[in-house]
Structure formats: C-alpha cells, structure tokens
Scaffold this motif. Sequence first.
Motif, PDB file in Angstrom:
ATOM      1  N   GLY A 204     -12.911   5.447  42.606  1.00 11.16           N
ATOM      2  CA  GLY A 204     -12.642   5.538  41.186  1.00 11.16           C
ATOM      3  C   GLY A 204     -13.845   5.158  40.359  1.00 11.16           C
ATOM      4  N   TYR A 205     -13.889   5.703  39.148  1.00 11.68           N
ATOM      5  CA  TYR A 205     -14.898   5.354  38.155  1.00 11.68           C
ATOM      6  C   TYR A 205     -14.181   4.831  36.917  1.00 11.68           C
ATOM      7  CZ  TYR A 205     -18.404   8.017  40.782  1.00 11.68           C
ATOM      8  OH  TYR A 205     -19.255   8.479  41.760  1.00 11.68           O
ATOM      9  N   VAL A 206     -14.737   3.775  36.322  1.00 12.41           N
ATOM     10  CA  VAL A 206     -14.253   3.302  35.029  1.00 12.41           C
ATOM     11  C   VAL A 206     -15.316   3.671  34.002  1.00 12.41           C
ATOM     12  CG1 VAL A 206     -13.536   1.332  33.639  1.00 12.41           C
ATOM     13  CG2 VAL A 206     -13.012   1.386  36.093  1.00 12.41           C
ATOM     14  N   LEU A 207     -14.916   4.494  33.031  1.00 15.32           N
ATOM     15  CA  LEU A 207     -15.803   4.964  31.975  1.00 15.32           C
ATOM     16  C   LEU A 207     -15.458   4.226  30.684  1.00 15.32           C
ATOM     17  CD1 LEU A 207     -17.958   7.216  32.254  1.00 15.32           C
ATOM     18  CD2 LEU A 207     -16.363   8.768  31.126  1.00 15.32           C
ATOM     19  N   VAL A 208     -16.478   3.720  30.000  1.00 14.71           N
ATOM     20  CA  VAL A 208     -16.274   2.991  28.751  1.00 14.71           C
ATOM     21  C   VAL A 208     -17.345   3.432  27.755  1.00 14.71           C
ATOM     22  CG1 VAL A 208     -16.121   0.728  27.634  1.00 14.71           C
ATOM     23  CG2 VAL A 208     -15.347   1.000  29.998  1.00 14.71           C
ATOM     24  N   ASN A 209     -16.903   3.879  26.578  1.00 14.21           N
ATOM     25  CA  ASN A 209     -17.843   4.313  25.535  1.00 14.21           C
ATOM     26  C   ASN A 209     -18.842   5.343  26.053  1.00 14.21           C
ATOM     27  OD1 ASN A 209     -16.690   2.628  23.560  1.00 14.21           O
ATOM     28  ND2 ASN A 209     -17.948   0.896  24.211  1.00 14.21           N
ATOM     29  N   GLY A 210     -18.351   6.254  26.897  1.00  7.40           N
ATOM     30  CA  GLY A 210     -19.197   7.333  27.389  1.00  7.40           C
ATOM     31  C   GLY A 210     -20.215   6.929  28.426  1.00  7.40           C
ATOM     32  N   GLU A 211     -20.049   5.735  29.022  1.00  9.54           N
ATOM     33  CA  GLU A 211     -21.006   5.242  30.011  1.00  9.54           C
ATOM     34  C   GLU A 211     -20.275   4.703  31.235  1.00  9.54           C
ATOM     35  OE1 GLU A 211     -23.294   2.267  28.009  1.00  9.54           O
ATOM     36  OE2 GLU A 211     -24.409   3.718  26.790  1.00  9.54           O
ATOM     37  N   ASN A 212     -20.953   4.737  32.391  1.00 13.69           N
ATOM     38  CA  ASN A 212     -20.399   4.140  33.592  1.00 13.69           C
ATOM     39  C   ASN A 212     -20.256   2.629  33.419  1.00 13.69           C
ATOM     40  OD1 ASN A 212     -22.372   6.476  35.101  1.00 13.69           O
ATOM     41  ND2 ASN A 212     -20.271   6.334  35.797  1.00 13.69           N
ATOM     42  N   ARG A 213     -19.088   2.091  33.804  1.00 18.81           N
ATOM     43  CA  ARG A 213     -18.918   0.644  33.782  1.00 18.81           C
ATOM     44  C   ARG A 213     -18.708   0.105  35.197  1.00 18.81           C
ATOM     45  NH1 ARG A 213     -17.351  -2.842  29.716  1.00 18.81           N
ATOM     46  NH2 ARG A 213     -18.574  -1.393  28.443  1.00 18.81           N
ATOM     47  N   TYR A 214     -17.822   0.769  35.975  1.00 16.74           N
ATOM     48  CA  TYR A 214     -17.569   0.362  37.350  1.00 16.74           C
ATOM     49  C   TYR A 214     -17.417   1.605  38.215  1.00 16.74           C
ATOM     50  CZ  TYR A 214     -16.117  -4.118  35.257  1.00 16.74           C
ATOM     51  OH  TYR A 214     -16.056  -5.293  34.549  1.00 16.74           O
ATOM     52  N   MET A 215     -17.778   1.446  39.505  1.00 18.51           N
ATOM     53  CA  MET A 215     -17.507   2.477  40.513  1.00 18.51           C
ATOM     54  C   MET A 215     -17.244   1.770  41.829  1.00 18.51           C
ATOM     55  SD  MET A 215     -18.500   4.304  43.367  1.00 18.51           S
ATOM     56  CE  MET A 215     -20.281   4.124  43.551  1.00 18.51           C
ATOM     57  N   ASP A 216     -16.119   2.095  42.475  1.00 19.97           N
ATOM     58  CA  ASP A 216     -15.803   1.488  43.762  1.00 19.97           C
ATOM     59  C   ASP A 216     -14.624   2.244  44.357  1.00 19.97           C
ATOM     60  OD1 ASP A 216     -15.772  -0.351  45.939  1.00 19.97           O
ATOM     61  OD2 ASP A 216     -16.312  -1.994  44.567  1.00 19.97           O
ATOM     62  N   SER A 217     -14.176   1.807  45.525  1.00 22.91           N
ATOM     63  CA  SER A 217     -12.968   2.405  46.094  1.00 22.91           C
ATOM     64  C   SER A 217     -11.795   2.114  45.163  1.00 22.91           C
ATOM     65  CB  SER A 217     -12.697   1.833  47.484  1.00 22.91           C
ATOM     66  OG  SER A 217     -12.302   0.475  47.382  1.00 22.91           O
ATOM     67  N   GLY A 218     -10.768   2.948  45.248  1.00 26.07           N
ATOM     68  CA  GLY A 218      -9.604   2.728  44.407  1.00 26.07           C
ATOM     69  C   GLY A 218      -9.000   1.352  44.618  1.00 26.07           C
ATOM     70  N   ASP A 219      -8.870   0.928  45.881  1.00 26.03           N
ATOM     71  CA  ASP A 219      -8.289  -0.379  46.177  1.00 26.03           C
ATOM     72  C   ASP A 219      -9.141  -1.508  45.612  1.00 26.03           C
ATOM     73  OD1 ASP A 219      -6.105   0.687  47.481  1.00 26.03           O
ATOM     74  OD2 ASP A 219      -6.999   0.527  49.479  1.00 26.03           O
ATOM     75  N   ALA A 220     -10.461  -1.367  45.727  1.00 23.37           N
ATOM     76  CA  ALA A 220     -11.347  -2.419  45.229  1.00 23.37           C
ATOM     77  C   ALA A 220     -11.230  -2.566  43.719  1.00 23.37           C
ATOM     78  CB  ALA A 220     -12.789  -2.128  45.626  1.00 23.37           C
ATOM     79  N   LEU A 221     -11.140  -1.449  43.013  1.00 20.94           N
ATOM     80  CA  LEU A 221     -10.997  -1.525  41.560  1.00 20.94           C
ATOM     81  C   LEU A 221      -9.652  -2.127  41.173  1.00 20.94           C
ATOM     82  CD1 LEU A 221     -12.553   1.895  40.493  1.00 20.94           C
ATOM     83  CD2 LEU A 221     -13.558  -0.380  40.205  1.00 20.94           C
ATOM     84  N   LEU A 222      -8.596  -1.783  41.919  1.00 22.10           N
ATOM     85  CA  LEU A 222      -7.286  -2.360  41.639  1.00 22.10           C
ATOM     86  C   LEU A 222      -7.279  -3.867  41.819  1.00 22.10           C
ATOM     87  CD1 LEU A 222      -4.705   0.095  43.244  1.00 22.10           C
ATOM     88  CD2 LEU A 222      -4.839  -0.571  40.844  1.00 22.10           C
ATOM     89  N   ASN A 223      -8.076  -4.360  42.750  1.00 21.16           N
ATOM     90  CA  ASN A 223      -8.090  -5.783  43.063  1.00 21.16           C
ATOM     91  C   ASN A 223      -9.206  -6.547  42.363  1.00 21.16           C
ATOM     92  OD1 ASN A 223      -5.861  -5.862  44.979  1.00 21.16           O
ATOM     93  ND2 ASN A 223      -7.165  -4.684  46.350  1.00 21.16           N
ATOM     94  N   ASP A 224      -9.986  -5.856  41.536  1.00 22.14           N
ATOM     95  CA  ASP A 224     -11.043  -6.519  40.765  1.00 22.14           C
ATOM     96  C   ASP A 224     -10.414  -7.170  39.535  1.00 22.14           C
ATOM     97  OD1 ASP A 224     -13.097  -6.730  38.584  1.00 22.14           O
ATOM     98  OD2 ASP A 224     -14.413  -5.975  40.158  1.00 22.14           O
ATOM     99  N   GLU A 225     -10.515  -8.478  39.447  1.00 20.80           N
ATOM    100  CA  GLU A 225      -9.830  -9.205  38.381  1.00 20.80           C
ATOM    101  C   GLU A 225     -10.286  -8.760  37.002  1.00 20.80           C
ATOM    102  OE1 GLU A 225      -6.966 -11.534  36.857  1.00 20.80           O
ATOM    103  OE2 GLU A 225      -7.319 -11.141  38.990  1.00 20.80           O
ATOM    104  N   GLN A 226     -11.597  -8.511  36.833  1.00 17.43           N
ATOM    105  CA  GLN A 226     -12.111  -8.105  35.531  1.00 17.43           C
ATOM    106  C   GLN A 226     -11.601  -6.720  35.143  1.00 17.43           C
ATOM    107  OE1 GLN A 226     -14.085 -10.500  33.850  1.00 17.43           O
ATOM    108  NE2 GLN A 226     -13.410  -9.229  32.136  1.00 17.43           N
ATOM    109  N   VAL A 227     -11.592  -5.811  36.105  1.00 13.73           N
ATOM    110  CA  VAL A 227     -11.080  -4.466  35.851  1.00 13.73           C
ATOM    111  C   VAL A 227      -9.603  -4.538  35.490  1.00 13.73           C
ATOM    112  CG1 VAL A 227     -10.589  -2.217  36.892  1.00 13.73           C
ATOM    113  CG2 VAL A 227     -12.785  -3.322  37.313  1.00 13.73           C
ATOM    114  N   ARG A 228      -8.849  -5.346  36.212  1.00  9.75           N
ATOM    115  CA  ARG A 228      -7.412  -5.458  35.943  1.00  9.75           C
ATOM    116  C   ARG A 228      -7.158  -5.988  34.534  1.00  9.75           C
ATOM    117  NH1 ARG A 228      -3.866  -5.058  40.117  1.00  9.75           N
ATOM    118  NH2 ARG A 228      -2.358  -6.316  38.969  1.00  9.75           N
TER     119      ARG A 228
END
Length: 234
Positions: A204-228
């Motif tokens: 998965g990719y997390v896009l914010v204000n037209g820029e890359n913010r995070y990229m990781d496996s789907g599970d890793a992003l789900l378990n990332d406290e900041q992303v959550r």
Amino acid sequence: MSLLEVASLDAGYGELQILSDVDLHVDEAEYVTIVGPNGAGKSTMMKSVFGLTTYMGGRIEYGGTEISGYDPEQIIREGMGYVPQNDNVFAPLSVEENLEMGAYIRDSRPQEAFDRVYDRFPILRERSEQRAGDLSGGEQQMLAMGRALVLDPDLLLLDEPSAGLAPDLVDEMFDRIDRITESGTAVLMVEQNAKEALRRCDRGYVLVNGENRYMDSGDALLNDEQVRQDFLGG
C-alpha cells in the motif's frame, strides 16, 4: 522488472499541479492500494497513469515502455484497463453493448473474451440484454470491471470500487477483486475503505497532499501506529 513504474511524477489539470515527485510501482500479478485523506491526489494518481491528466514531469513506464504523455487509447493498447469511480457504464446501452464498447479497438467481436467476463460475473450473462442504467449499483460496478477486463489487461486500475455500494455488497466486491488478482491480473486500486483495502492487498501507499508519505506491505501499514492514528481512525 516492475510491470508499472512511476518515478518522480508531477501531474495535475491544466496549470494546476496536484502530484509532486510521486513514486509508485506495481509488479506482475501484484495487488497494490493507494489510500490517504480526501484531496490527497489519489484519483489524480490513477488518472495520471491512464493519461487523463496534464503530464508535467517524471517518468511512467509500463511493461518496459515509457508511456509518459500517452493518451488513454494508446495505454489501452499497451495492455492496461481502467475503471473510473463515476459514470463508468453507458447507461442507455445493454450489458452486452457495454462489453462491446470495451473491445472497440478490436477488429472483430471477441466472443471468447465476453464469455470469460460472463463466467467471472454470471449475473451479467443473465442481464446481457438489459439496459446498464437499470442495473443495481453492484451490478453496474461488475459491468464496469467486466468491460475493462474484456481485453484481458495485465494491469487493472480501480478507482473507489466500493463507493456507493450497499454495506452488504462491499465484501462481495472485495472478494471479486481478490479473484481477479488470483487469476494473474495485477490491480492498482484507490479505495475509501482503507482498512479493508490494506488488509487484502500486497502493498500500500499513503498519499498526502499529492506526495508520498508511506509505502509498505498492507499488513505493515495497518499495524503502523502513526498510520492508524493519522489515516485509519486509530
């Protein structure tokens, strides 16, 4: 080699730049999701890959061919399909006529391709003579995906496939997308139901204000406290 490679992409509409220095890649048969807040540029990213925005810089490669600045018809011929979020069926036409529109670049009617779509979405076979505008929301979404799959693309772009669906149909739609990827077609998806999308995807990719913010496996992003906390409601 990635099937789709986007590097340092700048894009927008006219003189309005929405995406800045965005990187993204999709490997063969991979399931990739883009999530982020409203207005982050997610749909613009999908449209840019498919040649529907103003290309301003960077590089887009598909199957080893640079397609930066290509128009949608050229991109379809390279083997990519796209399902927009809105107005994604020809309402006055029948189901079968919609599928025929998906195969318009072919010189002849690809009956085998239609049969594959009908096997994947049996309800469409039952509704083949019915006006697309009379289908339910879920059936219209299946038809839109079926039309994009008629040409058997290597990569399918899906923009908010669960938008507007009744809650009891959302899981069914995700299950169908799972089966598409299991059959060997790569999927790049923008989805409002971020938790479910990340739970099912490979990366998965997390896009914010037209820029890359995070990229990781789907599970890793789900378990990332900041992303959550910032993007998934805790």
